[in-house]
Design an enzyme around this catalytic site. Structure first.
Site, PDB file in Angstrom:
ATOM      1  N   ASP A 194       0.866  -1.183   0.000  1.00 42.60           N
ATOM      2  CA  ASP A 194       0.000   0.000   0.000  1.00 42.60           C
ATOM      3  C   ASP A 194       0.903   1.235   0.000  1.00 42.60           C
ATOM      4  O   ASP A 194       1.936   1.247   0.675  1.00 42.60           O
ATOM      5  CB  ASP A 194      -0.882   0.059   1.244  1.00 42.60           C
ATOM      6  N   ASP A 221      -1.429  -3.381  -3.992  1.00 37.54           N
ATOM      7  CA  ASP A 221      -2.558  -3.593  -3.085  1.00 37.54           C
ATOM      8  C   ASP A 221      -3.382  -2.311  -3.009  1.00 37.54           C
ATOM      9  O   ASP A 221      -3.902  -1.840  -4.010  1.00 37.54           O
ATOM     10  CB  ASP A 221      -2.057  -4.038  -1.716  1.00 37.54           C
ATOM     11  N   ARG A 331     -13.593   0.004  -3.870  1.00 39.54           N
ATOM     12  CA  ARG A 331     -13.224   0.633  -2.594  1.00 39.54           C
ATOM     13  C   ARG A 331     -13.090   2.152  -2.699  1.00 39.54           C
ATOM     14  O   ARG A 331     -12.009   2.706  -2.625  1.00 39.54           O
ATOM     15  CB  ARG A 331     -11.935   0.019  -2.032  1.00 39.54           C
TER      16      ARG A 331
END
Length: 527
Positions: A194, A221, A331
């Site tokens: 991330d 990610d 997301r």
């Protein structure tokens, strides 16, 4: 400030965010051609938390440091909690920084700076195997600003932000943090890269963070994930907002890389070494290199808020304001408990939706191949999900646009029959746009249509999620009553009409989009 010639109109919202009052806010007057600087002031939950960062200092002040190399940057981070000297409060990054583990000095640098560690190693990307990938822990701060006046790039590193408060990160580009996933066959469940993770520790707390005018390219990610260290509820809702408030504003998520050679180099390497990459070699049996690259270039995940199912505390308080998500498949955010307010979001996945048309047909024409891409042994799928609330979370979306997103609102991704896994989610004055032909069943009663510059026809609908027959959703489970977990959120400071979101956000969201002075970049509230 450098600006394009635009006309924008603001509206103020009520505290409940359910009604928009037709009154002009001062940042953008009705007849002004450009927004003034106040539009880019801190807002949302970070404003409630009174985030000021490190403060405003002139160059030459011992609390202000300019860095142009990886070594200088790491040395500056080592000085943010200096107990013997005045700690650094402002770090200005003046040049692009390669913070890959090997590129930044490897084990010798890690021995010097314990917060600099090797991340999960690259397994398939030739550039990242050379530069290495690092994890940098930013901890022990109490008032810190990290920014660039020129939109410098941060390469080959992820940041963990823990055990601190009052942090500002502005006008930075994060790039080159993705590789082909051969190890888990396209599930992307190995590297855990991330760009920014907030609150990853179970022992410490973190809050009061403003991420503004940043650009994030495709990551292995997530882009910015927020975890349990930022979720501890205080005595009252307002106390929780003051302690934990986080705002991500005027930022953009973009597909691929800002360096075209980065993505092309990855796929050329796979092409030259097909025997070492069975997953890629399988795809090449019925897809071209360019087709695989087109399917893999979009961004898979944006913001995960709450990392562990049914284990999170409800103290998350996050604002996502004036952001531009290009080809982000999922997301926006995905929330597990807590509260998120989203407004003036422009989520454009039109390219993904159009790619899905030929990709889905290809799968239908090759059922034996497609069967092997459903998780055993490989996984490859295109999808377009929007904002997701689960496990008692509350997400409110206002004056936003979802282009090409088939499911703008979702409320359960685990057990639709169990309401404890369902979250509350609502949208107001929000627009969705889908393909006129292929999505006619998904949007059977459009309010209108238009043809874009590429000759593609789109149909659209705009309104509230609570209206009868609304196509916005939520999808997955029966809706639950909407209720904030931490009291009423702050009123949006600058809310534009839905019809103006695309023009405004694509013009000004992201690093390098506005030109401020050093003092203005360090100042949360512009006047």
């Amino acid at each position: 400030m450098d600006r394009k010639n635009r006309h924008f109109h603001l509206k103020r919202a009520t505290a409940t965010a359910a009604i928009v009052i037709a009154a002009m806010a001062p940042a953008i007057a009705a007849d002004m051609s450009d927004p003034d600087d106040t539009l880019f002031s801190i807002e949302g939950y970070a404003a409630v938390a009174n985030v000021t960062g490190g403060g405003v200092y002139p160059e030459g002040d011992p609390r202000y440091i300019k860095v142009s190399t990886a070594e200088e940057f790491l040395a500056a981070l080592a000085g943010i909690s200096d107990e013997d000297n005045e700690p650094y409060r402002v770090i200005e990054i003046t040049e692009d920084l390669d913070l890959g583990y090997a590129a930044a000095g490897g084990d010798a640098t890690a021995a010097k700076y314990p917060f600099f560690t090797a991340h999960n190693p690259a397994l398939a990307n030739p550039l990242l195997m050379k530069t290495g990938v690092s994890k940098i822990n930013i901890t022990g701060f109490d008032g810190l600003t990290i920014y660039s006046k020129n939109g410098a790039r941060i390469l080959h590193a992820g940041f963990n932000i823990d055990d601190g408060s009052n942090l500002i990160i502005r006008n930075l580009v994060f790039d080159e943090f993705w590789e082909w996933d051969e190890k888990t066959g396209g599930d992307y469940d190995e590297n855990d890269w991330d760009y920014i993770t907030i609150g990853n520790s179970k022992e410490t707390t973190v809050g009061g963070i403003w991420i503004d005018h940043c650009t994030f390219y495709k990551a292995y990610d997530g882009i910015v994930d927020i975890k349990r260290g930022a979720s501890n509820p205080a005595d009252t809702g307002l106390d929780t907002q003051k302690a934990n408030g986080i705002t991500i504003s005027w930022s953009q998520i973009l597909p691929g890389s800002g360096n075209p050679d980065f993505m092309k180099g990855q796929f050329d390497y796979l092409e030259q070494n097909r025997g070492d990459f069975p997953f890629y070699d399988f795809l090449r049996s019925f897809m071209s290199e360019d087709q695989i690259m087109e399917v893999e270039t979009p961004v898979k995940k944006g913001h995960l808020i709450g990392s562990s199912s049914k284990k999170e505390k409800p103290g998350f308080t996050v604002t996502l304001a004036h952001n531009y998500y290009k080809d982000l498949q999922d997301r926006m955010p995905r929330l597990r408990t807590g509260d998120v307010q989203v407004y003036n979001l422009y989520a454009d996945v039109a390219d993904v939706r159009e790619t899905m048309v030929w990709f889905d047909k290809l799968m239908a024409d090759n059922p034996d191949k497609a069967a092997k891409l459903k998780g055993d042994p490989y996984k490859l799928k295109l999808y377009t999900n929007g904002s997701i609330s689960t496990e008692g979370g509350a997400v409110m979306v206002r004056n936003s646009v979802y282009k090409g997103v088939e499911w703008p609102l979702k409320n359960n991704q685990s057990k639709p029959d169990d309401p404890t896994y369902t979250g509350a989610i609502e949208a107001f004055n929000t627009r969705m746009e889908l393909l006129a032909g292929d999505d006619a069943e998904r949007l059977p009663d459009p309010m209108g249509s238009y043809t874009d510059d590429h000759g593609t026809e789109w149909i659209w609908w705009q309104g509230d999620s609570g209206l009868s027959g609304t196509p916005l959703g939520p999808l997955d489970a029966p809706p639950i009553p909407f209720k904030w977990n931490n009291g009423e959120p702050p009123e949006p400071a600058n809310l534009v009409d839905t019809d103006q979101v695309e023009d405004l956000v694509t013009s000004y969201a992201g690093a390098g989009k506005i030109d401020l002075t050093a003092d203005q970049w360090m100042t949360p509230v512009l006047k």
